[in-house]
Scaffold this active site. Sequence first.
Site, PDB file in Angstrom:
ATOM      1  CE  LYS A 168      -3.904   1.779   2.811  1.00  0.00           C
ATOM      2  NZ  LYS A 168      -4.698   1.532   4.044  1.00  0.00           N
TER       3      LYS A 168
ATOM      4  CB  SER B 189      -8.100   3.251   2.937  1.00  0.00           C
ATOM      5  OG  SER B 189      -7.255   2.670   3.907  1.00  0.00           O
TER       6      SER B 189
ATOM      7  CB  SER C 218      -8.309   0.471   5.888  1.00  0.00           C
ATOM      8  OG  SER C 218      -9.077   1.643   5.837  1.00  0.00           O
TER       9      SER C 218
END
Lengths: 481, 486
Positions: free
Chosen positions: B79, B154, B178
């Site tokens: 990420k 996310s 997330s």
Amino acid sequence: MPVNDFQPVIGLEVHAQLLTKSKLFCGCSTEFGAEPNQNTCPVCLAMPGVLPVFNQRVAEFAVRTGLALGCTIKKTSVWSRKNYFYPDLPKGYQITQYDQPICEWGTLTIDTPEGEKTIRIRRIHMEEDAGKNVHDAAVGESLVDLNRAGVPLLEIVSEPDLRSADEAVEYLKALRDVLVYLGVNDGNMDEGSFRCDVNVSVMRKGETQYGQRCELKNINSFRFIKQAAEYEIARHVEVLESGGKIDQETRLWDTQRNETRSMRSKEDAHDYRYFPEPDLPPLHVPDALIDEVAQGLPELPRTKFKRFMSQYGIPAYDAKLLCAERPLAEFFEACTQHYKDYKKLSNWFQGELARLLNESGGTVSISTLKFTPTQFGELLSAVEKGTLSNNAAKDVFAEMFREGKSPEAIIAEKGLAQVSDAGAVEAVVDEVLAKNAGEAEKYRAGKKQIFGFFVGQVMKAMKGKGNPALVNELLKKKLGD
Amino acid sequence: MVLTELSMLELAAKLTSGEVSSLEATRACLTRIAQVDGQVKAFLRLDEKGALAAAEASDARRKAGNPASALDGVPIGLKDIFLTEGGETTCGSRILQGFVPPYDATVVRLLREAGLPIVGKLNMDEFAMGSSTEGSAFGPTHNPWDLERTPGGSSGGSAAAVAACEVFGALGTDTGGSIRQPAALTNTVGLKPTYGRVSRYGVIAYASSLDQVGPMARTVADTAALLQLLARHDPLDSTSAKLEAPDYREDLEGGVRGLRLGVPREYFTGGMDPEVEQAVREALKAYEHMGATLVDVSLPHTKYALATYYLLATAEASSNLARYDGIRFGLRAKDAKGLRELYGLTRERGFGPEVKRRIMLGTYALSAGYYDAYYLRAQKVRTLIRQDFASAFEQVDALVSPTSPVPAFKLGEKVADPLSMYLMDVFTLPCNLAGLPGLSLPCGFTKSNLPIGLQILGKPFDEARLLRIARAFEREHGFVRRFPTL
């Protein structure tokens, strides 16, 4: 202006930079004077993703200060964030302590014309310093130096117990002495490592309600603090006397115009949005640390000063000078082990030692002296015993100061030893009187003022090394006095 | 079997046997990315050179019989919230565009030391604020199971990349769900470890007291193996636990016989998609069948969790994001006159609407006069929520619930309605408030072939048991080995 109708009320917030080697939340050096931004790392630059790691040394320093000032040490204290935007505040918040500081409720005693007075200390907390903005008007640029960002500070907040600008200065001097004695702060106001905010208000005498206060920010000398506080007191009185009202605001001391100037009013005061720092757990101070620090606490300047007077029987003036710095006081005490005429010792400290230190222009300090207390003692004892004249002792001392040799060696090397052998002196006296038989006759006939002439002749013959007392004694004897 | 569809451990076995090289596996990932990422848009950036070099080094180690870890040579994605030394890291935000960090996050360092080639940086909601990855300043990621739908957020880029077989595994972060919510929406496994289990150093902060790094993979065993590399004390993170990690794979096949699984009443009170509810109920039955006992439990303060979360998370975010001021790194408004305008314009241009909304909310919640009513109150409710879980865990070994109330929704569907977006986290965020570990694993599909996730919550540092419970279901049901057609 009838200032006398009013009572000033002053409280102080002192920021003292701690003498740790590394910063509060990272390993960067705290050394002053490095190239801009040299002492920085991702943590103190607040790069994304960084986290603070508490420097445990700082807790030790805070506890030491707290104990010295008689504070309660809180077993658990909490870090908070104080949020505001400023270019030299890299995270956009300062990590500080807010509602749960590490130390609370202590005292500091000061001298006033009315006698001793105890000032209450409300709290001591730890926090990180900000960096420094450098405005280059010539280029029209502002630059940011973050070497100081993250340097550990103690903020020491007094109660508004001070009643004059002089008291405020006394308090600051006493506090600075304590911090320097403790070895937690260097007391350097020029470099900003000891600085303060002054809260000033006035109230009519007899009243109990404090007046509206103004805060004077970051003043960096005792002289300016006195001037600024006095200016501000007079300003408040004038405003109140003319029926006006004091607005709560933050003011600056303008050293050019010798006046305070408004910086920001209460209306545009910051809302710091304090909240507990989520990146740091609460700080626990173990009993063992408190005990350990308490064990190692030095005697504080005020206690030492009083003890010097009583233990060594020296006047307050001498004691104050000797206790002004911890190394000086400690060196003095070490010397008392080797020489027992303390007042004479004190005189030497104030006279010859102070002079030579001064002449060295800072290249020599008490802690880098080349001679030992034992040698100092030997020197003074030699004078006392009459084996060395006072004047010669000064020369020997200067040599000890420069070269670090023992007084014995210097005396021998330079042949400065005083001749106190009665037989040797008598021989010279006899010789001088024989050579000047006519003058001796005149003396015996009553011309007593020429006694000095004989002394001079004997000393000359002995190259100045004759014990003066002995020379005098023998001359008088031989001249029939 | 297609190389990129192997699990991490399957690939590791082939790397050990010499059947496949890390270089081949890494190239296969890059080829797959070239084929499908134009549609999925999981990657923000590739590091072909770095990944191939790491693969080569790994092959050399394997050849010498000296692998750096169980997963040495297995390509992975990160990420874009994790700082990578020398490689741009944006956190999905325009304000960090062009920012090249001078250091690696601790977890990145651990992965590099373990020999995993890092293929690239994955898309995310800006500063991890969002549940659909539509909040990225660089455009949304698409769900590989239905390209018109969101992969969740996310960590949507991480989930989509793993689901689409572009990488074998990925790291995400989970502040309110997330990791778990996108895992649920993409048929992958995602684990949010206990707060303090994995270092946050070098992970761009959203809400410091809630953020936690975790693994995302296609199997439970992979998830365990990845966690094994990350779970350790980090002296650079003062909230990192000083606790030795157990062997997460040791007891993985231990089953659930005799375990007591709590079913929190408050998580089954309507509003849930019927197909999701049905799949979860069936999973519960399956657990019973496998020998677990289901226990009805109550978490009475659940209804306050959402409000509490959005007060605390935004309060911390408003402070954490203050450093993006245009002074030292990232975007700076060039035409600003004066300091105030520099701050204003930089932040106006650098932050997207959701980030601005949360900064405003958090600033308000901390403001003088509102602190007691909002932030302080929320802290107290947080304590009550923790206590809810603590008393539930006196009765049960773990809690089981849906991960997300709905399957993947359409891109654009909730963008205009932030509150309905916030509701996507309703089952996941209480776990963050309590600092507990939580895992999401695939438990079925809707009729229209959208993945459904099952959430398992555990006691602090009880990740090993969560993985065991998840593995029991995975072994029983084959959903995990289904792949989207792209």
